[in-house]
Design a protein around this motif. Structure first.
Motif, short mmCIF file in Angstrom:
data_model
loop_
_atom_site.label_atom_id
_atom_site.label_comp_id
_atom_site.label_asym_id
_atom_site.label_seq_id
_atom_site.Cartn_x
_atom_site.Cartn_y
_atom_site.Cartn_z
N ASP A 111 0.75 -1.15 -0.11
CA ASP A 111 0.03 0.04 -0.05
C ASP A 111 0.95 1.31 -0.12
OD1 ASP A 111 -2.20 1.58 0.06
OD2 ASP A 111 -2.38 1.45 2.32
N MET A 112 0.52 2.30 -0.75
CA MET A 112 1.15 3.34 -0.91
C MET A 112 0.42 4.49 -0.08
SD MET A 112 2.77 4.83 -4.20
CE MET A 112 2.02 6.45 -4.76
N ILE A 113 0.93 5.06 0.79
CA ILE A 113 -0.19 6.08 1.83
C ILE A 113 -0.33 7.26 0.88
CG2 ILE A 113 0.67 5.08 4.02
CD1 ILE A 113 2.10 7.64 4.54
N SER A 114 -1.56 7.88 1.44
CA SER A 114 -1.83 8.97 0.63
C SER A 114 -1.00 10.20 0.47
CB SER A 114 -3.39 9.70 1.31
OG SER A 114 -4.38 8.71 1.24
N PHE A 115 -0.29 10.40 1.30
CA PHE A 115 0.53 11.64 1.66
C PHE A 115 1.98 11.29 1.28
CE2 PHE A 115 -3.22 12.90 3.89
CZ PHE A 115 -3.64 14.06 3.18
N SER A 116 2.26 10.10 0.63
CA SER A 116 3.56 9.85 0.24
C SER A 116 4.05 10.37 -1.13
CB SER A 116 3.74 8.20 -0.01
OG SER A 116 2.75 7.97 -1.06
N VAL A 117 2.90 11.00 -1.72
CA VAL A 117 3.38 11.53 -3.13
C VAL A 117 2.76 13.10 -3.02
CG1 VAL A 117 3.36 9.50 -4.41
CG2 VAL A 117 1.26 10.64 -3.88
N PRO A 118 3.41 13.92 -3.88
CA PRO A 118 2.87 15.55 -3.80
C PRO A 118 1.39 15.49 -4.02
CG PRO A 118 4.90 15.11 -4.93
CD PRO A 118 4.50 13.82 -4.78
N ASP A 119 0.99 14.94 -5.13
CA ASP A 119 -0.42 15.02 -5.27
C ASP A 119 -1.15 13.94 -4.63
OD1 ASP A 119 0.05 16.93 -7.39
OD2 ASP A 119 0.67 15.55 -8.75
N ARG A 120 -1.74 14.19 -3.50
CA ARG A 120 -2.52 13.18 -2.75
C ARG A 120 -3.05 11.96 -3.54
NH1 ARG A 120 -7.50 12.20 -1.06
NH2 ARG A 120 -7.87 11.48 0.96
N LYS A 121 -2.63 10.89 -3.13
CA LYS A 121 -3.12 9.67 -3.80
C LYS A 121 -4.36 9.25 -2.84
CE LYS A 121 -2.28 4.70 -3.59
NZ LYS A 121 -3.20 4.47 -2.37
N ARG A 122 -5.35 8.91 -3.75
CA ARG A 122 -6.69 8.20 -3.44
C ARG A 122 -6.52 7.15 -2.21
NH1 ARG A 122 -11.87 6.90 -6.53
NH2 ARG A 122 -11.41 4.82 -5.78
N PRO A 123 -6.99 7.16 -1.04
CA PRO A 123 -6.54 6.12 -0.09
C PRO A 123 -7.46 4.79 -0.47
CG PRO A 123 -8.33 7.70 0.95
CD PRO A 123 -7.73 8.05 -0.49
N GLY A 124 -7.07 3.91 -0.04
CA GLY A 124 -7.82 2.42 -0.22
C GLY A 124 -7.24 1.58 -1.36
N PRO A 125 -7.85 0.47 -1.49
CA PRO A 125 -7.24 -0.64 -2.44
C PRO A 125 -7.52 -0.17 -4.08
CG PRO A 125 -8.93 -1.54 -1.10
CD PRO A 125 -8.86 0.08 -0.65
N ALA A 126 -6.74 -0.68 -4.88
CA ALA A 126 -6.63 0.00 -6.23
C ALA A 126 -6.18 -1.26 -7.07
CB ALA A 126 -6.11 1.30 -6.37
N ARG A 127 -6.19 -1.20 -8.34
CA ARG A 127 -5.66 -2.38 -9.03
C ARG A 127 -4.29 -2.23 -9.05
NH1 ARG A 127 -8.89 -1.58 -14.34
NH2 ARG A 127 -6.99 -1.53 -15.62
N ARG A 128 -3.70 -0.91 -9.14
CA ARG A 128 -2.29 -1.03 -8.90
C ARG A 128 -1.84 -1.65 -7.66
NH1 ARG A 128 1.28 2.64 -6.30
NH2 ARG A 128 3.39 2.73 -7.24
N SER A 129 -2.08 -1.38 -6.61
CA SER A 129 -1.78 -2.16 -5.30
C SER A 129 -2.00 -3.38 -5.19
CB SER A 129 -2.17 -1.32 -3.94
OG SER A 129 -3.63 -1.06 -3.97
N THR A 130 -3.10 -3.94 -6.01
CA THR A 130 -3.41 -5.23 -5.79
C THR A 130 -2.32 -6.22 -6.88
OG1 THR A 130 -5.89 -4.86 -5.93
CG2 THR A 130 -5.18 -7.09 -6.76
N GLU A 131 -2.12 -5.47 -8.22
CA GLU A 131 -0.98 -6.05 -8.88
C GLU A 131 0.26 -6.00 -8.33
OE1 GLU A 131 1.91 -4.70 -12.30
OE2 GLU A 131 0.80 -3.20 -11.33
N ILE A 132 0.63 -5.03 -7.67
CA ILE A 132 2.17 -4.95 -6.95
C ILE A 132 2.19 -5.74 -5.85
CG2 ILE A 132 3.81 -3.40 -5.62
CD1 ILE A 132 2.84 -1.23 -7.48
#
Ligand code: UDP
Length: 234
Positions: free
Chosen positions: A69-90
């Motif tokens: 999981d990549m936390i929301s504030f880990s990137v300059p443009d806040r990432k939407r929290p919660g599961p997503a296809r990207r995190s499932t794949e990784i």
């Protein structure tokens, strides 16, 4: 136009500064932190423990379950929290990258859970996560035949480079990102490719990955040894 000098002035085969540590989460059975440049991954291992619900159990061996999981504030443009296809794949490719060195035969019906949190991201997060997870599994004492190291290589404009940062991934003339994981013998357990490269460029990139992973392997082993040296001295 050629990509003559890297944005952060590194050599083409030079990784960002790496820092690694184990034993960063007391409540976990094993844990590790792996930082490369501005990318920071934390991994926590729980188990082996009985797997529920029971229908998921494998009576022949334990299973590995990775959760990236990549936390929301880990990137300059806040990432939407919660599961997503990207995190499932990784999560899935992380499991596949680590499984070849794990021996879970002694743990029928059990699960080993690995939680990977990216607390700061500047490209290469899946590789940092794999490096942290591998160290955390070793720290947890899960039987392993080897460690896994991972690094992203690729092409920025016309140059083959190791360890692309986000600025390079977003290069206006295009970039190819090739995350690679391998054991200390150079046997590849993960190879993904997002972009375009020729066969000879791919081989050159894999040479960079091999060199980078062997440097990372030394850093991972040192972090594990340093932890146990510290335990003995306490
Ligand atoms: N990234 C982002 N927002 C997102 C996903 C990714 O800003 O929702 C950034 C982040 O810096 C990440 C990079 O894009 O490290 C590259 O992401 P990619 O999916 O290629 O995986 P990674 O290289 O991190 O393994």
């Amino acid at each position: 136009m050629s990509y003559a000098k890297r944005f952060d002035k590194r050599r083409l085969d030079e990784m960002r500064k790496i820092d690694a540590k184990v034993g960063v989460i007391k409540r976990a059975d094993g844990s590790a932190m792996f930082q490369i440049g501005d990318t920071i991954a934390i991994a926590a291992v729980y188990g082996p423990r009985a797997l529920h619900p029971k229908f998921l159990q494998n009576p022949e061996k334990g299973i590995l379950r990775c959760n990236y999981d990549m936390i929301s504030f880990s990137v300059p443009d806040r990432k939407r929290p919660g599961p997503a296809r990207r995190s499932t794949e990784i999560s899935l490719v992380t499991e596949k990258a680590l499984l070849p060195v794990l021996d879970l035969k002694q743990f029928p019906n059990a699960v080993v859970d690995v939680f990977i949190q990216i607390v700061q991201a500047n490209a290469g997060t899946r590789c940092a996560g794999i490096c942290a997870a591998s160290m955390a599994l070793a720290h947890a004492g899960v039987p392993m035949s080897d460690l896994i190291s991972a690094i992203s290589v690729g092409k920025v404009s016309d140059k083959i480079v190791i360890d692309l940062n986000k600025e390079e991934e977003d290069h206006e003339e295009g970039a190819t990102d090739i995350p690679v994981a391998m054991n200390s013998e150079g046997e590849i357990t993960l190879l993904q490719l997002d972009g375009n490269v020729s066969k000879s460029e791919l081989f050159q990139a894999l040479e960079f990955a091999k060199k980078g992973c062997s440097e990372i392997d030394v850093i991972q082993r040192k972090a594990l040894k340093d932890f146990y040296k510290g335990v003995k001295n306490e």
